[in-house]
Enzyme design. Structure first.
Site, PDB file in Angstrom:
ATOM      1  N   SER A   1      -2.514  -7.103   7.463  1.00  0.00           N
ATOM      2  CA  SER A   1      -2.258  -5.667   7.377  1.00  0.00           C
ATOM      3  C   SER A   1      -2.738  -5.001   8.644  1.00  0.00           C
ATOM      4  O   SER A   1      -3.711  -5.449   9.252  1.00  0.00           O
ATOM      5  CB  SER A   1      -3.048  -4.993   6.251  1.00  0.00           C
ATOM      6  OG  SER A   1      -3.252  -5.828   5.187  1.00  0.00           O
TER       7      SER A   1
ATOM      8  N   HIS B   1      -3.630   4.422  14.397  1.00  0.00           N
ATOM      9  CA  HIS B   1      -3.670   5.886  14.511  1.00  0.00           C
ATOM     10  C   HIS B   1      -4.029   6.222  15.958  1.00  0.00           C
ATOM     11  O   HIS B   1      -5.155   5.940  16.399  1.00  0.00           O
ATOM     12  CB  HIS B   1      -4.733   6.482  13.582  1.00  0.00           C
ATOM     13  CG  HIS B   1      -4.437   6.363  12.117  1.00  0.00           C
ATOM     14  ND1 HIS B   1      -3.350   6.975  11.538  1.00  0.00           N
ATOM     15  CD2 HIS B   1      -5.099   5.742  11.109  1.00  0.00           C
ATOM     16  CE1 HIS B   1      -3.361   6.730  10.218  1.00  0.00           C
ATOM     17  NE2 HIS B   1      -4.400   5.981   9.938  1.00  0.00           N
TER      18      HIS B   1
ATOM     19  N   HIS C   1       2.084   1.529  10.331  1.00  0.00           N
ATOM     20  CA  HIS C   1       1.467   0.724   9.276  1.00  0.00           C
ATOM     21  C   HIS C   1       2.347  -0.478   8.980  1.00  0.00           C
ATOM     22  O   HIS C   1       3.569  -0.364   8.920  1.00  0.00           O
ATOM     23  CB  HIS C   1       1.319   1.574   8.012  1.00  0.00           C
ATOM     24  CG  HIS C   1       1.165   0.769   6.766  1.00  0.00           C
ATOM     25  ND1 HIS C   1       2.204   0.547   5.890  1.00  0.00           N
ATOM     26  CD2 HIS C   1       0.096   0.103   6.261  1.00  0.00           C
ATOM     27  CE1 HIS C   1       1.767  -0.209   4.885  1.00  0.00           C
ATOM     28  NE2 HIS C   1       0.512  -0.485   5.084  1.00  0.00           N
TER      29      HIS C   1
ATOM     30  N   ASN D   1       2.258  -4.307   6.527  1.00  0.00           N
ATOM     31  CA  ASN D   1       1.569  -5.222   5.635  1.00  0.00           C
ATOM     32  C   ASN D   1       2.501  -6.381   5.336  1.00  0.00           C
ATOM     33  O   ASN D   1       3.682  -6.177   5.052  1.00  0.00           O
ATOM     34  CB  ASN D   1       1.201  -4.491   4.325  1.00  0.00           C
ATOM     35  CG  ASN D   1       0.626  -5.446   3.288  1.00  0.00           C
ATOM     36  OD1 ASN D   1       1.332  -5.895   2.391  1.00  0.00           O
ATOM     37  ND2 ASN D   1      -0.641  -5.764   3.426  1.00  0.00           N
TER      38      ASN D   1
ATOM     39  N   ARG E   1       2.399 -10.161   3.115  1.00  0.00           N
ATOM     40  CA  ARG E   1       1.534 -10.871   2.160  1.00  0.00           C
ATOM     41  C   ARG E   1       2.288 -12.025   1.508  1.00  0.00           C
ATOM     42  O   ARG E   1       3.518 -12.069   1.507  1.00  0.00           O
ATOM     43  CB  ARG E   1       1.008  -9.903   1.113  1.00  0.00           C
ATOM     44  CG  ARG E   1       2.079  -9.082   0.444  1.00  0.00           C
ATOM     45  CD  ARG E   1       1.485  -7.940  -0.398  1.00  0.00           C
ATOM     46  NE  ARG E   1       2.565  -7.225  -1.070  1.00  0.00           N
ATOM     47  CZ  ARG E   1       3.186  -6.141  -0.591  1.00  0.00           C
ATOM     48  NH1 ARG E   1       2.825  -5.628   0.582  1.00  0.00           N
ATOM     49  NH2 ARG E   1       4.160  -5.577  -1.261  1.00  0.00           N
TER      50      ARG E   1
ATOM     51  N   HIS F   1      14.187   2.094  13.738  1.00  0.00           N
ATOM     52  CA  HIS F   1      15.046   1.570  12.673  1.00  0.00           C
ATOM     53  C   HIS F   1      16.044   0.532  13.185  1.00  0.00           C
ATOM     54  O   HIS F   1      16.356  -0.433  12.480  1.00  0.00           O
ATOM     55  CB  HIS F   1      15.747   2.715  11.936  1.00  0.00           C
ATOM     56  CG  HIS F   1      14.902   3.280  10.836  1.00  0.00           C
ATOM     57  ND1 HIS F   1      14.873   2.747   9.579  1.00  0.00           N
ATOM     58  CD2 HIS F   1      14.016   4.314  10.827  1.00  0.00           C
ATOM     59  CE1 HIS F   1      14.028   3.438   8.820  1.00  0.00           C
ATOM     60  NE2 HIS F   1      13.496   4.398   9.557  1.00  0.00           N
TER      61      HIS F   1
ATOM     62  N   GLY G   1     -12.644  -5.219  -3.971  1.00  0.00           N
ATOM     63  CA  GLY G   1     -12.548  -5.992  -2.735  1.00  0.00           C
ATOM     64  C   GLY G   1     -13.506  -5.453  -1.683  1.00  0.00           C
ATOM     65  O   GLY G   1     -14.436  -4.704  -1.979  1.00  0.00           O
TER      66      GLY G   1
END
Lengths: 314, 314
Positions: free
Chosen positions: A92, A96, A106, A108, A110, A143, A259
């Site tokens: 992840s 900023h 951002h 992520n 997984r 995009h 976590g």
């Protein structure tokens, strides 16, 4: 045969490469490295940069966690998975920037296995962009890069995953989009693709992060700004905090599952502000942002599409 | 016979008095007044001061809302109340000062009626203090004032309501207290007290807000501070945001029920900051805060109790 270690190793390699690329991007300023472990099976690494020349706060994290009992909330409609052993690996990151003209980024990625992959396995993830000021060039470039990524793996992925991203990154209590979206795929797994196909896509996605983000950051990071733009950035960061703490499923899961709290909240900005019922002056670039953030076919190639979709140019 | 209008009127009078007291306190700088209405039955007023000489953000709000169907979540164990008509009046406020040595103050007082008070009615509320720096004198004075308030109405109220406050204003994901607490009473209603007793207590509580807060704010607001103290304040405000968006039941209810979003989020600070795994230097006043915030018998009168309860003086 479990692939968890293989995926975790790939994520760590990408973490290294992305960290190096950002260090180079901001002239050699290094990230700090925080490693953590949690018994019996769990641990990770957070690379963090705060108060840097380019980034107020940027973090790139990998983790591998597991347990003896897959939570019901992880697959409410699939009781055959509940309470089976599981493991998960993730990569992840959040960037900023200092300059209000550079959007926040951002991503992520997984991978989950239940019963060592026998019962089920799947990849998931996505990436999205959150600008404070709208630029057509940035939105189109971002995009298009993501569409090209998707098209290398499946002809229908981009359209479905862009829509999923637009639906997810929305603040219902504000009636506002978080940003200009990107792609989001909640599940690509057993029964849908071969494992190698899934891994290939995730690997390609991780390699696309810097090419997708860097040209935009590079184009905007030396734009002149003053207190007005910085103030607007902090108010928009307030919305980012609202999304992450109120709406984001990953953050909610992390907060309630105990976590590593600093790794979970790495996504929060360096600073955020709130002001009662703040409305930017009509016609200002700040006021135009909310219209800019509406979901749009940014990856369409046809000339003139923006004239049909945007009444005000940012 | 419904008492909703009577309570709402009392809350509006207290709103006026508290607004005037704070305006006087900061040398005449006026609050703005935002009125809102929502059909069929709902409306309120927010008095707001931002970027003032003394307050970065202070808000004092009243509202009256109602509906035809009392939500199950409002009383999960009392099905006889579900889906009955209800109305509610509230007085809420939050004071976030500029000076890091002045604690943030929060109070909420509310009144509910189901079936016009026939099925049930109750008062609820409380007030609490959130300092960035611990001062024994402030904590003792605040809690003594609240104990005196409680003791005027019932001998057991303070002990029970202080404990309820300490339990509630806690961030489980951090393992941290929000502040030094105060009092919190989730319910004081039909079958427990006469209506006049309940109203008398809530009226007295509203009148105690300024006497409880003003001496502390007055003592600290001209304390010298620099970037270090301001930075610490903003990091602590980050915790305040986390509590309000993740833990606070009233905020959660408001966000999911579609109330006036600006009034609901009035409690957020003007500015907040996050920094990865920030630890103040050992032995510093900042590092001592977490020990100071542990629940303590601040209203005990016996000399020497602090030596037993605090190893480091703030």
């Amino acid at each position: 045969l479990s692939h968890i270690e293989e995926v975790a190793q790939a994520f760590r390699s990408h973490q290294d490469a992305i960290t190096s690329a950002l260090e180079e991007f901001q002239g050699g300023e290094p990230f700090d490295d925080h490693a953590w472990t949690r018994d019996p099976l769990g641990g990770g690494s957070v690379r963090i940069m705060e108060r840097g020349f380019t980034f107020e706060r940027a973090g790139i994290a990998t983790s591998t966690v597991g347990g003896t009992s897959f939570p019901r909330s992880g697959a409410p409609d699939r009781p055959e998975l509940w309470e089976r052993p599981y493991s998960a690996a993730s990569l992840s990151m959040i960037f900023h920037a200092v300059n209000p003209y550079v959007p926040s980024f951002h991503a992520n990625l997984r991978y989950f296995e239940v019963d060592g992959g026998e019962a089920d396995w799947w990849f998931g993830g996505g990436m999205d962009l959150t600008p404070c000021y709208g630029f057509e060039q940035d939105a189109r470039q971002f995009h298009m890069t993501l569409k090209n990524l998707c098209d290398r793996h499946g002809p229908d992925y981009y359209a479905a995953w862009k829509e999923s991203c637009d639906t997810y990154f929305y603040l219902p209590h504000r009636g506002e989009m978080r940003g200009i979206g990107g792609i989001r795929f909640p599940r690509l797994g057993k029964g849908e693709v071969d494992w190698e196909e899934g891994m290939g896509l995730v690997d390609d996605a991780a390699s696309t992060i810097i090419p997708a983000y860097r040209p935009i950051a590079d184009r905007r990071r030396l734009t002149r700004y003053g207190p007005r733009e910085k103030r607007w950035q902090q108010l928009r960061r307030g919305r980012y905090v609202e999304f992450n703490l109120v709406c984001d499923k990953g953050t909610q899961f992390g907060l309630h599952s105990g976590g590593n709290i600093e790794a979970i909240l790495m996504s929060l900005p360096a600073a955020a502000a709130w002001s009662f019922d703040y409305m930017p002056p009509a016609g200002s670039p700040e006021a135009n942002l909310s219209r800019f953030l509406q979901p749009r076919p940014w990856a369409e190639r046809r000339a003139g599409f923006l004239a049909r979709h945007l009444t005000n140019r940012a």
